[in-house]
Design a protein around this motif. Structure first.
Motif, PDB file in Angstrom:
ATOM      1  N   PHE A  93       0.877  -1.061   0.038  1.00  0.00           N
ATOM      2  CA  PHE A  93      -0.044   0.049  -0.007  1.00  0.00           C
ATOM      3  C   PHE A  93       0.701   1.158   0.160  1.00  0.00           C
ATOM      4  N   LYS A  94       2.128   1.223   0.402  1.00  0.00           N
ATOM      5  CA  LYS A  94       2.946   2.275   0.291  1.00  0.00           C
ATOM      6  C   LYS A  94       3.716   2.460  -1.212  1.00  0.00           C
ATOM      7  N   SER A  95       3.430   1.765  -2.077  1.00  0.00           N
ATOM      8  CA  SER A  95       3.766   1.924  -3.453  1.00  0.00           C
ATOM      9  C   SER A  95       2.896   2.903  -4.270  1.00  0.00           C
ATOM     10  N   LYS A  96       3.022   3.457  -5.352  1.00  0.00           N
ATOM     11  CA  LYS A  96       2.318   4.326  -6.197  1.00  0.00           C
ATOM     12  C   LYS A  96       1.036   3.695  -6.936  1.00  0.00           C
ATOM     13  N   VAL A  97       0.014   4.262  -6.685  1.00  0.00           N
ATOM     14  CA  VAL A  97      -1.068   3.770  -7.469  1.00  0.00           C
ATOM     15  C   VAL A  97      -1.118   3.773  -8.967  1.00  0.00           C
ATOM     16  N   LYS A  98      -1.167   2.830  -9.733  1.00  0.00           N
ATOM     17  CA  LYS A  98      -0.990   2.904 -11.113  1.00  0.00           C
ATOM     18  C   LYS A  98      -2.463   3.368 -11.945  1.00  0.00           C
ATOM     19  N   LYS A  99      -3.218   2.814 -11.258  1.00  0.00           N
ATOM     20  CA  LYS A  99      -4.796   2.749 -11.926  1.00  0.00           C
ATOM     21  C   LYS A  99      -5.922   2.516 -10.720  1.00  0.00           C
ATOM     22  N   SER A 100      -7.050   3.072 -10.950  1.00  0.00           N
ATOM     23  CA  SER A 100      -8.230   2.361 -10.102  1.00  0.00           C
ATOM     24  C   SER A 100      -9.249   1.471 -11.152  1.00  0.00           C
ATOM     25  N   VAL A 101      -9.306   0.363 -10.492  1.00  0.00           N
ATOM     26  CA  VAL A 101     -10.294  -0.480 -11.364  1.00  0.00           C
ATOM     27  C   VAL A 101     -11.847  -0.536 -10.588  1.00  0.00           C
ATOM     28  N   PHE A 102     -12.741  -0.387 -11.440  1.00  0.00           N
ATOM     29  CA  PHE A 102     -14.001  -0.150 -10.861  1.00  0.00           C
ATOM     30  C   PHE A 102     -14.713  -1.451 -10.767  1.00  0.00           C
ATOM     31  N   ALA A 103     -15.478  -1.647  -9.575  1.00  0.00           N
ATOM     32  CA  ALA A 103     -16.275  -2.990  -9.445  1.00  0.00           C
ATOM     33  C   ALA A 103     -16.851  -3.624 -10.710  1.00  0.00           C
ATOM     34  N   GLY A 104     -16.772  -4.685 -10.777  1.00  0.00           N
ATOM     35  CA  GLY A 104     -17.338  -5.259 -12.075  1.00  0.00           C
ATOM     36  C   GLY A 104     -16.352  -5.667 -13.202  1.00  0.00           C
ATOM     37  N   ASN A 105     -15.322  -4.910 -13.357  1.00  0.00           N
ATOM     38  CA  ASN A 105     -14.317  -4.937 -14.252  1.00  0.00           C
ATOM     39  C   ASN A 105     -13.575  -6.147 -13.928  1.00  0.00           C
ATOM     40  N   LYS A 106     -13.166  -6.985 -14.868  1.00  0.00           N
ATOM     41  CA  LYS A 106     -12.208  -8.180 -14.867  1.00  0.00           C
ATOM     42  C   LYS A 106     -10.732  -7.787 -14.915  1.00  0.00           C
ATOM     43  N   VAL A 107      -9.858  -8.539 -14.029  1.00  0.00           N
ATOM     44  CA  VAL A 107      -8.438  -8.390 -14.271  1.00  0.00           C
ATOM     45  C   VAL A 107      -7.953  -9.848 -14.472  1.00  0.00           C
ATOM     46  N   ARG A 108      -6.953  -9.688 -15.435  1.00  0.00           N
ATOM     47  CA  ARG A 108      -6.372 -10.994 -15.743  1.00  0.00           C
ATOM     48  C   ARG A 108      -5.064 -11.070 -14.946  1.00  0.00           C
ATOM     49  N   VAL A 109      -5.275 -12.334 -14.066  1.00  0.00           N
ATOM     50  CA  VAL A 109      -4.211 -12.290 -12.877  1.00  0.00           C
ATOM     51  C   VAL A 109      -3.115 -13.332 -13.494  1.00  0.00           C
ATOM     52  N   TYR A 110      -1.725 -12.977 -13.122  1.00  0.00           N
ATOM     53  CA  TYR A 110      -0.778 -13.841 -13.563  1.00  0.00           C
ATOM     54  C   TYR A 110      -0.123 -14.467 -12.459  1.00  0.00           C
ATOM     55  N   CYS A 111       0.030 -13.888 -11.280  1.00  0.00           N
ATOM     56  CA  CYS A 111       0.671 -14.523 -10.024  1.00  0.00           C
ATOM     57  C   CYS A 111       0.176 -13.781  -8.605  1.00  0.00           C
ATOM     58  N   THR A 112       0.642 -14.302  -7.605  1.00  0.00           N
ATOM     59  CA  THR A 112       0.541 -13.874  -6.370  1.00  0.00           C
ATOM     60  C   THR A 112       1.644 -13.665  -5.661  1.00  0.00           C
ATOM     61  N   ALA A 113       1.684 -12.778  -4.432  1.00  0.00           N
ATOM     62  CA  ALA A 113       2.972 -12.501  -3.742  1.00  0.00           C
ATOM     63  C   ALA A 113       2.358 -12.380  -2.353  1.00  0.00           C
ATOM     64  N   LYS A 114       3.399 -12.661  -1.347  1.00  0.00           N
ATOM     65  CA  LYS A 114       3.017 -12.331   0.095  1.00  0.00           C
ATOM     66  C   LYS A 114       1.996 -13.350   0.484  1.00  0.00           C
ATOM     67  N   HIS A 115       2.202 -14.657   0.229  1.00  0.00           N
ATOM     68  CA  HIS A 115       1.275 -15.522   0.707  1.00  0.00           C
ATOM     69  C   HIS A 115      -0.116 -15.561  -0.106  1.00  0.00           C
ATOM     70  N   GLY A 116      -0.464 -14.959  -1.189  1.00  0.00           N
ATOM     71  CA  GLY A 116      -1.643 -14.946  -1.938  1.00  0.00           C
ATOM     72  C   GLY A 116      -2.267 -13.423  -1.599  1.00  0.00           C
ATOM     73  N   SER A 117      -1.644 -12.760  -0.751  1.00  0.00           N
ATOM     74  CA  SER A 117      -2.532 -11.319  -0.379  1.00  0.00           C
ATOM     75  C   SER A 117      -2.355 -10.543  -1.338  1.00  0.00           C
ATOM     76  N   TRP A 118      -1.496 -10.574  -2.325  1.00  0.00           N
ATOM     77  CA  TRP A 118      -1.596  -9.510  -3.435  1.00  0.00           C
ATOM     78  C   TRP A 118      -1.265 -10.307  -4.880  1.00  0.00           C
ATOM     79  N   TYR A 119      -2.073  -9.696  -5.931  1.00  0.00           N
ATOM     80  CA  TYR A 119      -2.362 -10.463  -6.986  1.00  0.00           C
ATOM     81  C   TYR A 119      -1.692  -9.488  -8.298  1.00  0.00           C
ATOM     82  N   TYR A 120      -0.690 -10.067  -9.009  1.00  0.00           N
ATOM     83  CA  TYR A 120      -0.427  -9.403 -10.057  1.00  0.00           C
ATOM     84  C   TYR A 120      -1.038  -9.446 -11.415  1.00  0.00           C
TER      85      TYR A 120
END
Length: 98
Positions: A55-82
């Protein structure tokens, strides 16, 4: 010396080709790849996509509810998705999706 450089470059290129798909999307913080996943954003009205899994890093974009995100991987025991939304790639916290 140039022969050694060519061999090193070929070895490096072969390593990149054999690397998991998360490496192909440019994230070194990935700890677990996800195969073919597209997740809808369900958090409140939007969720932010960050430059790194923090949460300390820069926000690149806001994605609104209902939109779909293609996810490739996780980090920090699955608590973050890339993942990728449109042309933007970045990190979203797990509560954006669940």
């Amino acid at each position: 010396m140039s022969g050694l450089t060519a061999v090193t470059a070929l070895a490096f290129g072969a390593t990149l080709m054999a690397a998991p798909s998360a490496s192909a999307v440019g994230s070194s913080a990935c700890t677990e790849n996800i195969k073919d996943a597209t997740l809808p954003v369900v958090q409140w009205d939007h969720a932010d996509m960050y430059t790194s899994p923090s949460f300390k890093s820069k926000v690149k974009k806001s994605v609104f509810a209902g939109n779909k995100v293609r996810v490739y991987c996780t980090a920090k025991h699955g608590s973050w998705y890339y993942g990728k939304f449109g042309k933007t790639k970045g990190w979203m916290e797990e509560h954006a999706f669940f």
